[in-house]
Write an enzyme that holds these catalytic residues in place. Structure first.
Site, PDB file in Angstrom:
ATOM      1  N   ARG A  23      -6.641  -4.881  -3.893  1.00 19.13           N
ATOM      2  CA  ARG A  23      -5.890  -3.731  -4.385  1.00 19.13           C
ATOM      3  C   ARG A  23      -6.812  -2.786  -5.144  1.00 19.13           C
ATOM      4  NH1 ARG A  23      -6.404  -4.186  -9.213  1.00 19.13           N
ATOM      5  NH2 ARG A  23      -5.532  -2.101  -9.363  1.00 19.13           N
ATOM      6  N   GLY A  24      -6.255  -1.605  -5.470  1.00 19.49           N
ATOM      7  CA  GLY A  24      -7.099  -0.556  -6.042  1.00 19.49           C
ATOM      8  C   GLY A  24      -7.582   0.293  -4.869  1.00 19.49           C
ATOM      9  N   ALA A  26     -10.122   2.159  -4.202  1.00 21.53           N
ATOM     10  CA  ALA A  26     -11.503   2.068  -3.717  1.00 21.53           C
ATOM     11  C   ALA A  26     -11.707   0.782  -2.911  1.00 21.53           C
ATOM     12  CB  ALA A  26     -12.470   2.132  -4.892  1.00 21.53           C
ATOM     13  N   ARG A  66      -0.258   0.180   3.206  1.00 22.38           N
ATOM     14  CA  ARG A  66       0.120   0.779   1.915  1.00 22.38           C
ATOM     15  C   ARG A  66       0.128   2.297   2.061  1.00 22.38           C
ATOM     16  NH1 ARG A  66      -1.924  -1.546  -3.505  1.00 22.38           N
ATOM     17  NH2 ARG A  66       0.176  -0.877  -4.070  1.00 22.38           N
ATOM     18  N   CYS A 131      -2.474   0.193 -15.874  1.00 19.29           N
ATOM     19  CA  CYS A 131      -2.845  -0.509 -14.647  1.00 19.29           C
ATOM     20  C   CYS A 131      -4.323  -0.876 -14.656  1.00 19.29           C
ATOM     21  CB  CYS A 131      -2.460   0.305 -13.415  1.00 19.29           C
ATOM     22  SG  CYS A 131      -2.345  -0.720 -11.909  1.00 19.29           S
ATOM     23  N   ASP A 200      -4.195   6.890  -7.153  1.00 17.62           N
ATOM     24  CA  ASP A 200      -4.133   6.419  -5.761  1.00 17.62           C
ATOM     25  C   ASP A 200      -4.207   7.585  -4.796  1.00 17.62           C
ATOM     26  OD1 ASP A 200      -2.593   4.436  -7.592  1.00 17.62           O
ATOM     27  OD2 ASP A 200      -3.288   3.283  -5.870  1.00 17.62           O
ATOM     28  N   ASN A 210      -0.158   7.872  -9.248  1.00 11.78           N
ATOM     29  CA  ASN A 210      -0.778   6.651  -9.769  1.00 11.78           C
ATOM     30  C   ASN A 210       0.320   5.644 -10.091  1.00 11.78           C
ATOM     31  OD1 ASN A 210      -3.242   5.281 -10.580  1.00 11.78           O
ATOM     32  ND2 ASN A 210      -2.543   5.484 -12.694  1.00 11.78           N
ATOM     33  N   LYS A 211      -0.067   4.475 -10.527  1.00 12.40           N
ATOM     34  CA  LYS A 211       0.856   3.366 -10.790  1.00 12.40           C
ATOM     35  C   LYS A 211       2.079   3.808 -11.587  1.00 12.40           C
ATOM     36  CE  LYS A 211       0.527   0.314  -9.444  1.00 12.40           C
ATOM     37  NZ  LYS A 211       0.325  -0.904  -8.749  1.00 12.40           N
TER      38      LYS A 211
END
Ligand code: RI2
Length: 321
Positions: A23-24, A26, A66, A131, A200, A210-211
C-alpha cells in the site's frame, strides 16, 4: 487472452495491492511496474500483437485493484508509452528497460522531494501526520539528516491504523512521537507547526485526494492557522482531471470498520467505509514535489508540462487491442 494466462507475479501483485499488503501510492506504482516486467520476461507470445495483448490484460488486472491511487495508471502509462519494437524480443526489452527506469525514477523523485519538504521544517518543529506516506516521511528523514530535531503528533488513522506504521518509522528516525486517536487532532493542533500528509491523487484544480480524514484535519488546521503541507511525487498528479474527469473514491470492506460480531451486537445499521476524501485547494498551503514546491492552484501548470493536453492510456483505452 484471459485472466488465467496472466503471469503469477501479476496475479500476486494485484491481490497484494487489493488487500493492502502492498500500500501507499509509490509502492503500488513500483509493484505494478515490476509485475509488468515479470509478464514481459516470461511471455512466450509468438507475435507482437499477442505480446501486446498479454500486457494489456496484465495492465487491466492491475489497474482494477485500487481506483483512487493514480500512481497505478500513471505507472502503466509510463511503461506503455515506451513499449516499442517490431518483434517480441524488442518489445520485451523495451518493457524491461522502461520498468527498471521507472523504479529508479520513483526512488530518485522521493529523495528529491524529501529535500524540498525538509526546507519547510525548522529545528524544534512539531508536525502532525495522518495515515502513512513514504513521501511525507522522506521530508522528515531529510530534515533529520540535516540535523533538525522534530516532534510529531501521529494520528492513528482509523480504520486500518496506518498511523502505527508512521509512528514506528518516525521513532526510528529519532523523532519524538505522540500517537493520538483521530478525534484528538484538533485538541493538539495548537501545539503543531505543520500538518504533513501524503496524497493518493492530486486533481488539476489542486484538490488533494488522500486517506479519509485528511480534509477534516485540513479544515481544522486552517482554523488554527497551522499550514498544511502535502508531500506528493508528480506520479500522484491525475492527468484525466485536466479534461474534467473526477477521481473515484475507493470504498472498502465494511468489516474494516466493524467486525461481524460487533456489528451483530449493534443491530440493523448501515456501515460505510470510504478510503479517501477530497481536500479542496483552499485548505492546502503547499504541494511538495520532486520538481519543487507549488501552491495547489498552480499545480495545473506542472500537470500540463508533464502530461500535455492530450492523454491516452495506450493499453487501457477502449478500442486498443
Ligand atoms: P506514499 C496511502 O493510502 C495514504 O493515503 C498516503 O497518504 C498515500 O497512500 C501516499 O503514500 P493507502 O494506500 O506514496 O494506505 O506517499 O490506502 O507512500
Amino acid at each position: 487472452m484471459d485472466s488465467q494466462d496472466l503471469h503469477p507475479a501479476v496475479e500476486t501483485a494485484a491481490e497484494d495491492i487489493a488487500s493492502m499488503e502492498i500500500r501507499g501510492a509509490a509502492a503500488i506504482a513500483a509493484t505494478a511496474a515490476a509485475a509488468l516486467r515479470a509478464q514481459a520476461e516470461a511471455s512466450d507470445a509468438e507475435t507482437p500483437e499477442a505480446f501486446r495483448a498479454e500486457l494489456l490484460a496484465a495492465a487491466r488486472r492491475l489497474r482494477e485493484t485500487r481506483p483512487t491511487a493514480v500512481s497505478l495508471p500513471n505507472a502503466i502509462r509510463y511503461v506503455a508509452s515506451r513499449t516499442e519494437g517490431d518483434s517480441v524480443p524488442a518489445l520485451r526489452e523495451s518493457v524491461v528497460v522502461s520498468t527498471t527506469a521507472f523504479e529508479a525514477r520513483l526512488e530518485r523523485a522521493q529523495s528529491e522531494l524529501g529535500r524540498v519538504g525538509a526546507n519547510r521544517l525548522q529545528n524544534g518543529d512539531t508536525i502532525m501526520t495522518h495515515c502513512h506516506s513514504t513521501d511525507a516521511l522522506a521530508c522528515v528523514e531529510a530534515a533529520v539528516e540535516g540535523g533538525k530535531e522534530l516532534s510529531a503528533f501521529v494520528k492513528e488513522t482509523r480504520p486500518r491504523q496506518q498511523g502505527h506504521i508512521t509512528a514506528r518509522a518516525l521513532a526510528e528516525l529519532g523523532v519524538s512521537v505522540t500517537l493520538i486517536v483521530d478525534s484528538a487532532a484538533r485538541h493538539y493542533l495548537d501545539e503543531a507547526d505543520h500538518v504533513l500528509v501524503g496524497a493518493d491523487s492530486i486533481a488539476a484544480d489542486g484538490s488533494v485526494i488522500n486517506k479519509i480524514g485528511t480534509s477534516g484535519l485540513a479544515v481544522n488546521a486552517r482554523e488554527r492557522g497551522v499550514p498544511v503541507v502535502v508531500a506528493a511525487q508528480t506520479i500522484k498528479l491525475h492527468p484525466e482531471t485536466l479534461t474534467g474527469h473526477t477521481v473515484e473514491i475507493e470504498t472498502r470492506d465494511e468489516r474494516e470498520v466493524v467486525d461481524d460480531e460487533a456489528r451483530a451486537g449493534i443491530g440493523d445499521v448501515a456501515v460505510a467505509n470510504p478510503a479517501f476524501d477530497v481536500t479542496p485547494p483552499r485548505y492546502v498551503d503547499a504541494i511538495v514535489t520532486e520538481s519543487g514546491q507549488f501552491p495547489p492552484e498552480s499545480v495545473v501548470t506542472l500537470m500540463r508540462e508533464l502530461f500535455g493536453e492530450e492523454h491516452r492510456d495506450p493499453w487501457l483505452d477502449a478500442g486498443v487491442p
